[in-house]
Structure formats: structure tokens, C-alpha cells
Design a protein around this motif. Structure first.
Motif, short mmCIF file in Angstrom:
data_model
loop_
_atom_site.label_atom_id
_atom_site.label_comp_id
_atom_site.label_asym_id
_atom_site.label_seq_id
_atom_site.Cartn_x
_atom_site.Cartn_y
_atom_site.Cartn_z
N TYR A 64 7.03 2.07 0.62
CA TYR A 64 6.87 1.75 -0.80
C TYR A 64 5.71 0.78 -1.00
O TYR A 64 4.82 0.99 -1.83
N LEU A 65 5.69 -0.29 -0.22
CA LEU A 65 4.68 -1.33 -0.41
C LEU A 65 3.28 -0.83 -0.02
O LEU A 65 2.29 -1.12 -0.68
N VAL A 66 3.21 -0.03 1.06
CA VAL A 66 1.91 0.51 1.48
C VAL A 66 1.35 1.46 0.42
O VAL A 66 0.17 1.39 0.06
N VAL A 67 2.23 2.32 -0.09
CA VAL A 67 1.78 3.28 -1.11
C VAL A 67 1.29 2.55 -2.36
O VAL A 67 0.24 2.87 -2.91
N LEU A 68 2.04 1.53 -2.76
CA LEU A 68 1.63 0.77 -3.94
C LEU A 68 0.27 0.11 -3.70
O LEU A 68 -0.61 0.14 -4.57
N ALA A 69 0.08 -0.46 -2.52
CA ALA A 69 -1.19 -1.12 -2.21
C ALA A 69 -2.34 -0.12 -2.23
O ALA A 69 -3.42 -0.40 -2.76
N LEU A 70 -2.11 1.08 -1.70
CA LEU A 70 -3.17 2.09 -1.66
C LEU A 70 -3.50 2.62 -3.05
O LEU A 70 -4.68 2.78 -3.39
N LEU A 71 -2.46 2.89 -3.84
CA LEU A 71 -2.72 3.36 -5.21
C LEU A 71 -3.49 2.29 -5.99
O LEU A 71 -4.43 2.58 -6.73
N GLY A 72 -3.07 1.04 -5.81
CA GLY A 72 -3.76 -0.07 -6.48
C GLY A 72 -5.21 -0.15 -6.04
O GLY A 72 -6.11 -0.40 -6.86
N TRP A 73 -5.47 0.07 -4.78
CA TRP A 73 -6.83 0.03 -4.26
C TRP A 73 -7.71 1.08 -4.95
O TRP A 73 -8.81 0.78 -5.42
#
Lengths: 312, 270
Positions: free
Chosen positions: B248-257
Motif C-alpha cells: 500500500y505505502l509503496v504504491v502510494l509513493a509511486l503514484l505520488g511520484w
């Protein structure tokens, strides 16, 4: 013309820039050669800054061809930006760190070694006469000093082309002259200068060649003197009549000059000999409140070409 | 004099971000005193007021506290993840707007050979440094209170904070990068950060929330960060739940990027 030519600094053909449905630059052709001091003269909104941002490889081209140092900004933006210097219209200095720190960090962006950057910073501080202010916070500098710092910063990578967007807009006359002096020295050192301005005196002083821009297109190109010779007369007699009388006076002096322009506050009589023209005006019994005879300038060229003045 | 070094374009976006190191170092040297209060002192106030003093009134029942034997041990991981989040909010809101709108420092960076991605990476690197410092100090200070079951749990809980920080940093950076003015930030803090901190399981088990409130709490990134951190500090790791949190946290970080690159790119290179 060939784009692999080593002395071609900027080559633009049919260059366009649109923002949505608004066309800021509508197809311009420009070639700047190594060592030239080239100017874009035009009023606010002429498309000068949009052109400069494309040339600085920070704004994608909407149409036409653009090559900077033979490279395409669409694919070689970072390589182009490594070799040019940019003095933007609005300052982009970090005002909460010192003058020296601003120059130092900027040198680091270009991948220069720390020791070498420190040496260059000292040289550049000297060049723009800010050595005594090296430790001052940028927010404490005057507008003129900030401009000089920005110019110093733009030179940290020893650029082959220096782009200056409205370098002295907003400065007082004295500060402008200090900036012009520094730019003139750079020109003498052989740095290719490209500047935009809506001040005709700035372009006249600094540029060997210029284009006049209006509404996104180039309306004339040449040297300052060449453009004046081509589009204006040698002298101008300015006549100021009482409020509301300029229009009617214009009809009475039309035949005394090659051309007469009616401005809101005065009449401009384009003529080879201004004094003689003023004398004839007086012979006709007209009594202007004030008269002034001067040489034609690029302002007159602009007025002739567009029917408007440069600075509103 | 030696021949001048040529100025060059960086080999890649990460190398470009590396060229911003000296800038961020200067920024930190200028601002560390101000940030020290919010980074080090405020979290300790929370520990004292909530963990120690309020905790005195709460029975240390592991059955009620997700396995914690004291209220202090229960909220320590919550405060740690909250600290990572709050540091990130602070560093990716007003400072980002200042770099675009007030001082326009980013425009200076992208006028050099640096790319928009390098600019974002450099800023994120600084945010991660601040998160690491604030959370590192917090972990060291909390260790003597016996809130970490194992040393490895403490180390991993610390490392997880970089992921929590990034999961907030990239989307908030992106949001800030597109804003025209700063008025939205007050809402971001009051209706975003503070409710997240209060209701994402940092201070009480979210099983205490009813129905949709609990569903909502479980959907927030902070809850994933808090639960992951707590498993590690209490040594109650549930592999599949931990994996869900990390993904969850990795996906959120990547989408945010991706969003950040797009939004800042539009702002700087239009």
C-alpha cells in the motif's frame, strides 16, 4: 542554413509557441552567430519572453524548428542548458542564503568541482562588484545588486551564449547603467549576448543586431542604425501644444515633414532637419508650448512599424 | 591557471539530484534550529502527556491494546509514524510553494542542466533526511522506556518510517506543486493531517471505531504505517498483513511520484 555550423548559436525557423488557444509566438525566423549581441525589442506581450524560454530549453516548442548550439532542445535540453547562461526576467535567487552561497550552489548544479566553483565565485563577485556583499543575505540587497548577482550566477558555467530577459526592467537609471557597463564588458570579451527588452535605449546601446517583435511576429530586422535609416528620418521635431490642440495643429504642419505622428500628448514630425522644421512651424504662426529636436531612435522605428509606442 | 572544467549535464536524474546536495546542506544549516523544536521536543511532549501521564489511567491489558503491555508501548509506534507523517507534511507544503512561487528557486534549478525529476528527488532526499533525523532521535529516546520488544524490531520500525514518509511526501509534494496560493494548506493541516493523526490508530485501537469509521480509518496511509510500525515494535508481525501495508505505502509513493513529476513539470517547463 546548416545546423551543424559551429558558429551558429541559435537557429529558429517558423518557431511557434502556443498556450492553449493563445499563440504567443507565431512563426519567427532568427539566426544568432557566435560573438553577436542580439536583441529582441518589443512591447510587453510581444512574445519575447516566450521565445527566450524556448531558447533556454525550459519551454517546449509548439511548432517550427529550433536549434541551440546545433542541438535540439526537445532531446538535448540538459546538454544545452549546461552550455548557456540564463538571466531570467524575475529573480530566482534564494533570498534566505548569502550572495556567495547562491553563486556557489549554482556552480555545483553544473557539475563543477567545489574548489573550482569557489575560485569562479570570487572572480564573478569581483566582476559584478559585489565582493563586499559576499556574506550578505540576498534579501538585504537592492534590486540592482540582485540583478548583478543573477548575471554573475548566469556566468558561473562560462556560457557560450548568455540569455538576458529584460535585464534592467524595474531598475533605477543609475543601476541600469552599472548593469549595461558589465554587459558591455562581456560583449567585448566575445560572449554571445541575446537579450530582450522593451527599452529601445538598452537595445541601441548593447546590441549589434536586433529584431523588432510585435504580437508574436518579427516586424523588422537589422542593426540599430540600419533600422533607423530604413524606417525613419534622421531627425524628429517634437511639438507639444495645449491640451486638445495637437490634433488640429497636425493638419497645419503635415506638409512640413515626411511624416507626422499624433501622440496623446505631442506631435512627432519626421524630417531630415528638425531645427529648420521647427522654424517653419513658427513662421506659420503656430506657437507650441514646447519643442524638442532629437535624433530618430528605435522607438520611432517601432511607432512607424506598428502605430504604437513601446512603453505604454 | 588550469583549464576550466566543462560544465556538463548529469548522467541521470539521480546524479542530478546529487548536485543539489550542497544546496540542501546550506538550507539545513540555516534552518535546523527552528526544525529542532518540532522534530525533537514536540514528540517528547506527546510521550510525556499521553504515554506516561494519561497512560497511568489506562490498564496495560494486551488483549485491549493489540498486544501492548502498557499504553506507552501501544502509542509509541503510533507517535513514531505520526512523527514521520508530520515532518513530511511540514517539508512538502509551504516550502514547495515557496520554491515555486515566492522565491522561485526551482526555476533557477531547472534553468541549469538539472531536470524536474532531479529537483523533486533532491527535495525528497532532504525530506527523508529530516524524517530520518526526527524518527531516529525519537527511537533512541524511547528505547530506555522498554517500548521495543526486540532490537531488530526497533531498527526495522525506524526504517519503515522512510516508507511512511515517502508515501506522504510524493502526493503532498504533487498537490503543493500545482497550487496557485497557500490558502489550501490550512485545510490540509486541519482537515487532513490532524484527523489522520488522531483517528488512524495511533492513540487507540481502531477496532474501537464503529462501522464505516473503521473502514475509513483502515483506508488511510497513516493506519498502514502505524500498524506496520506497531507489529515491529511489539514483535507481533503478521506476514501477510505486513505485506499489504508495505505494498500500500509503496504504491502510494509511486503514484505520488508520477503525479509530482507531472504537476511540477507543468509549472516549471510549460
Amino acid at each position: 542554413m546548416s545546423t551543424v555550423d559551429a558558429d551558429s548559436m541559435i537557429h529558429a525557423a517558423g518557431l511557434r509557441k502556443s498556450f492553449g488557444s493563445f499563440e504567443a509566438v507565431r512563426g519567427i525566423d532568427v539566426d544568432v552567430r557566435r560573438g553577436e549581441a542580439f536583441g529582441f525589442l518589443g512591447p510587453n506581450g510581444a512574445g519575447k519572453s516566450s521565445t527566450m524560454r524556448m531558447v533556454a530549453a525550459v519551454s517546449p516548442v509548439s511548432g517550427g524548428t529550433l536549434r541551440i548550439l546545433g542541438m535540439d532542445p526537445a532531446t538535448d535540453g540538459p546538454q544545452i542548458r549546461a552550455r548557456i547562461g540564463v538571466c531570467p526576467q524575475e529573480d530566482t535567487l534564494d533570498t534566505e542564503i548569502t550572495v556567495r552561497e547562491n553563486l556557489y550552489i549554482y556552480g555545483r548544479y553544473f557539475g563543477l568541482p567545489r574548489k573550482e566553483v569557489r575560485e569562479r565565485v570570487d572572480e564573478l563577485l569581483e566582476f559584478v562588484q559585489l565582493t563586499e556583499k559576499a556574506g550578505a543575505m540576498v534579501e538585504d540587497l537592492s534590486g540592482g545588486m540582485k540583478r548583478r548577482l543573477t548575471i554573475a550566477r548566469s556566468l558561473i558555467n562560462r556560457p557560450e551564449v548568455l540569455l538576458l530577459d529584460e535585464p534592467t526592467t524595474g531598475l533605477d537609471p543609475q543601476a541600469r547603467h552599472v548593469v549595461w557597463d558589465r554587459l558591455f564588458r562581456l560583449r567585448q570579451q566575445g560572449v554571445t549576448l541575446v537579450l530582450t527588452s522593451h527599452y529601445m535605449d538598452e537595445v541601441e546601446q548593447l546590441c549589434s543586431r536586433l529584431v523588432v517583435m510585435d504580437k508574436g511576429v518579427i516586424v523588422a530586422e537589422g542593426s540599430p542604425l540600419g533600422l533607423i535609416a530604413e524606417h525613419s528620418t534622421r531627425e524628429v521635431a517634437e511639438l507639444r501644444f495645449a491640451v486638445g490642440e495637437n490634433e488640429s495643429a497636425a493638419g497645419k504642419v503635415e506638409d512640413l515633414a515626411d511624416r507626422v505622428e499624433v501622440l496623446p500628448d505631442r506631435l512627432l514630425l519626421y524630417t531630415a532637419d528638425g531645427e529648420e522644421t521647427v522654424a517653419k512651424v513658427h513662421e506659420r504662426g503656430l506657437e507650441p508650448v514646447a519643442t524638442l529636436v532629437r535624433r530618430s531612435t528605435l522607438e520611432d522605428v517601432f511607432l512607424r512599424l506598428t502605430g504604437r509606442t513601446l512603453v505604454d | 591557471m588550469a583549464a576550466p572544467s566543462p560544465s556538463t549535464a548529469p548522467a541521470n536524474d539521480l546524479a542530478g539530484a546529487g548536485r543539489l546536495f550542497d544546496y540542501w546542506l546550506i538550507v539545513y544549516r540555516r534552518t535546523w534550529k527552528g526544525s529542532a523544536i518540532s522534530s525533537f521536543v514536540n514528540p517528547l511532549f506527546y510521550v510525556l502527556a499521553m504515554g506516561v501521564l494519561l497512560g497511568d489511567y489506562i490498564a496495560g491489558d494486551p488483549g485491549q491494546l493489540e498486544g501492548a503491555t502498557s499504553y506507552l508501548a501501544f502509542i509509541a509506534p503510533g507517535l513514531l509514524a505520526g512523527q514521520a507523517m508530520q515532518t513530511t507534511f511540514g517539508e512538502t507544503t509551504y516550502p514547495v510553494m515557496g520554491m515555486i512561487k515566492w522565491q522561485r528557486v526551482y526555476f533557477g534549478m531547472t534553468a541549469s542542466p538539472l531536470s524536474v525529476r532531479s529537483v523533486i528527488l533532491g527535495h525528497l532526499g532532504f525530506v527523508m533526511f529530516r524524517v530520518g533525523l526526527a524518527c531516529g532521535v525519537f527511537v533512541l529516546v524511547m528505547a530506555p522506556f522498554g517500548v521495543f520488544e526486540t532490537v531488530w524490531g526497533a531498527v526495522l520500525a525506524f526504517l519503515v518510517q522512510f516508507l511512511v514518509g515517502l508515501a506522504f511526501a510524493t502526493p503532498i509534494f504533487a498537490f503543493s506543486a500545482g497550487l496557485k496560493d497557500e490558502s489550501a494548506f490550512a485545510l490540509v493541516f486541519r482537515l487532513g493531517m490532524i484527523p489522520l493523526f488522531l483517528f488512524s490508530g495511533a492513540f487507540f485501537p481502531i477496532e474501537n471505531l464503529d462501522g464505516w469509521m473503521q473502514v475509513l480509518a483502515r483506508a488511510t496511509p497513516l493506519w498502514h504505517g502505524v500498524d506496520l510500525t506497531r507489529m515491529l515494535t511489539l514483535d507481533t508481525v503478521d506476514g501477510s498483513a505486513a505485506l499489504v501495508h508495505v505494498v500500500y505505502l509503496v504504491v502510494l509513493a509511486l503514484l505520488g511520484w508520477l503525479w509530482a513529476v507531472r504537476r511540477l513539470g507543468r509549472r516549471l517547463m510549460s
